[in-house]
Design a protein around this motif. Sequence first.
Motif, mmCIF file in Angstrom:
data_model
loop_
_atom_site.group_PDB
_atom_site.id
_atom_site.type_symbol
_atom_site.label_atom_id
_atom_site.label_comp_id
_atom_site.label_asym_id
_atom_site.label_seq_id
_atom_site.Cartn_x
_atom_site.Cartn_y
_atom_site.Cartn_z
ATOM 1 N N VAL A 1 27.327 16.585 16.253
ATOM 2 C CA VAL A 1 27.983 17.375 15.190
ATOM 3 C C VAL A 1 28.088 16.326 13.891
ATOM 4 O O VAL A 1 28.457 15.487 13.992
ATOM 5 C CB VAL A 1 29.314 17.668 15.535
ATOM 6 C CG1 VAL A 1 29.900 18.804 14.661
ATOM 7 C CG2 VAL A 1 29.263 18.709 17.066
ATOM 8 N N VAL A 2 27.151 17.060 12.749
ATOM 9 C CA VAL A 2 27.095 16.276 11.603
ATOM 10 C C VAL A 2 28.169 17.133 10.619
ATOM 11 O O VAL A 2 28.543 16.287 9.617
ATOM 12 C CB VAL A 2 25.806 16.202 10.990
ATOM 13 C CG1 VAL A 2 24.950 15.369 11.847
ATOM 14 C CG2 VAL A 2 25.316 17.510 10.654
ATOM 15 N N ALA A 3 28.576 18.055 10.837
ATOM 16 C CA ALA A 3 29.673 18.973 10.133
ATOM 17 C C ALA A 3 30.167 19.945 10.792
ATOM 18 O O ALA A 3 29.509 20.770 11.666
ATOM 19 C CB ALA A 3 28.926 19.350 8.613
ATOM 20 N N ALA A 4 31.463 20.545 10.524
ATOM 21 C CA ALA A 4 32.007 21.621 11.090
ATOM 22 C C ALA A 4 33.119 22.172 10.312
ATOM 23 O O ALA A 4 33.778 21.304 9.368
ATOM 24 C CB ALA A 4 32.690 21.056 12.495
ATOM 25 N N ARG B 1 29.676 24.318 1.928
ATOM 26 C CA ARG B 1 30.068 25.325 1.396
ATOM 27 C C ARG B 1 29.897 26.764 2.349
ATOM 28 O O ARG B 1 30.577 27.701 2.671
ATOM 29 C CB ARG B 1 29.472 25.912 0.049
ATOM 30 C CG ARG B 1 30.117 25.162 -1.208
ATOM 31 C CD ARG B 1 29.806 25.796 -2.474
ATOM 32 N NE ARG B 1 28.395 25.798 -2.613
ATOM 33 C CZ ARG B 1 27.536 25.106 -3.393
ATOM 34 N NH1 ARG B 1 28.123 23.988 -3.946
ATOM 35 N NH2 ARG B 1 26.195 25.487 -3.352
ATOM 36 N N LEU B 2 28.617 26.634 2.912
ATOM 37 C CA LEU B 2 28.198 27.610 4.059
ATOM 38 C C LEU B 2 29.378 27.583 5.194
ATOM 39 O O LEU B 2 29.827 28.697 5.621
ATOM 40 C CB LEU B 2 26.938 27.385 4.288
ATOM 41 C CG LEU B 2 26.422 28.280 5.296
ATOM 42 C CD1 LEU B 2 26.086 29.754 4.806
ATOM 43 C CD2 LEU B 2 24.634 27.971 5.706
ATOM 44 N N ILE B 3 29.533 26.462 5.763
ATOM 45 C CA ILE B 3 30.331 26.598 7.155
ATOM 46 C C ILE B 3 31.553 26.772 6.661
ATOM 47 O O ILE B 3 32.425 27.468 7.424
ATOM 48 C CB ILE B 3 29.969 25.435 8.015
ATOM 49 C CG1 ILE B 3 30.483 24.109 7.278
ATOM 50 C CG2 ILE B 3 28.663 25.230 8.138
ATOM 51 C CD1 ILE B 3 30.438 22.781 8.123
ATOM 52 N N GLN B 4 32.118 26.362 5.487
ATOM 53 C CA GLN B 4 33.764 26.712 5.404
ATOM 54 C C GLN B 4 33.622 28.147 4.725
ATOM 55 O O GLN B 4 34.725 28.720 5.060
ATOM 56 C CB GLN B 4 33.883 25.919 3.891
ATOM 57 C CG GLN B 4 34.158 24.438 4.346
ATOM 58 C CD GLN B 4 34.716 23.886 5.559
ATOM 59 O OE1 GLN B 4 35.868 24.530 5.760
ATOM 60 N NE2 GLN B 4 34.646 23.020 6.236
ATOM 61 N N GLY B 5 32.493 28.792 4.443
ATOM 62 C CA GLY B 5 32.748 30.197 4.060
ATOM 63 C C GLY B 5 33.060 31.051 5.161
ATOM 64 O O GLY B 5 33.111 32.142 5.135
ATOM 65 N N TYR B 6 32.616 30.498 6.376
ATOM 66 C CA TYR B 6 32.748 31.030 7.722
ATOM 67 C C TYR B 6 33.998 31.211 8.423
ATOM 68 O O TYR B 6 34.159 32.001 9.349
ATOM 69 C CB TYR B 6 31.716 30.615 8.766
ATOM 70 C CG TYR B 6 30.362 31.151 8.737
ATOM 71 C CD1 TYR B 6 30.022 32.412 9.635
ATOM 72 C CD2 TYR B 6 29.273 30.748 8.007
ATOM 73 C CE1 TYR B 6 28.681 32.854 9.511
ATOM 74 C CE2 TYR B 6 28.093 31.114 8.010
ATOM 75 C CZ TYR B 6 27.839 32.445 8.731
ATOM 76 O OH TYR B 6 26.662 32.952 8.687
#
Length: 265
Positions: A119-122, A100-105
């Motif tokens: 990279v484990v998530a992007a 949720r945090l990174i998608q919010g960016y």
Amino acid sequence: MTTIASDNAVGPLLRAWREQRRVSQLELALRADSSARHISFIETGRSRPSEEMVLRLAEHLDVPVRERNALLLAAGYAPRYPETPLDDPALGALREGIERLIQGYDPYPALVLDAMYNVVAANRGILMLLDGVPEHLLEPPLNAMRLTLHPEGMAPRIRNLPEWRGHLLAQMERQIALHRSQPLRELYEEVAAYPVPDTGAGEPFDDVPYFALPMQIEHEGRVLSFISSISTFNTPMDVTVAELAIETFLPADPATVKYLQSLMS
């Protein structure tokens, strides 16, 4: 009776961490509510520290969580901190929160890295930075340092590559000093040996008064500028969580802001 400690015993390991942190025995003793004599006895193997003392010294020496487990094992105790795989159901709430945090960016690029810069998530914004990167560099596990510094990766499009490369290598050097990781050192030696493409960019910063070193990268005929920010978890109790870092790229000038906002319209 004097005990002769091996290099793998807890005493020499603690001494190595203390010397690396440039802390005297007296200073460490004061921090840990002990005595310089007791610290000396622990380091030479004449005294076996309690589990509580090992953890207390490790905390005051800022020893990474993974290495605290190693110290406990060397002292004859069980590891205190688990290393839970990131895909374990127990970390489901963590994964969901990070996602949720990174998608919010979006559309600002954001990603999550492990201790080896894998990279484990992007989020989708990262795709903009990876424009033109060949498939063989995009095969899992994706490694942020290889993607950025490889001459076939992002490096040819980074307008201020010498400055940004120097920043990344210095960051890795600090991590090596903190964690004393041989695999991380090997990664550093690999990426530091990559040939540096001649971007022919000339002066990188123009007249924009940047407040931190930006990464200036070409994208579809534009030069976008980003400031990188890295976040970690406070007081982690798991090795995996302790080694995660969330890196976000914020726009560093009005032109980049305008372009990114246009992507949302």
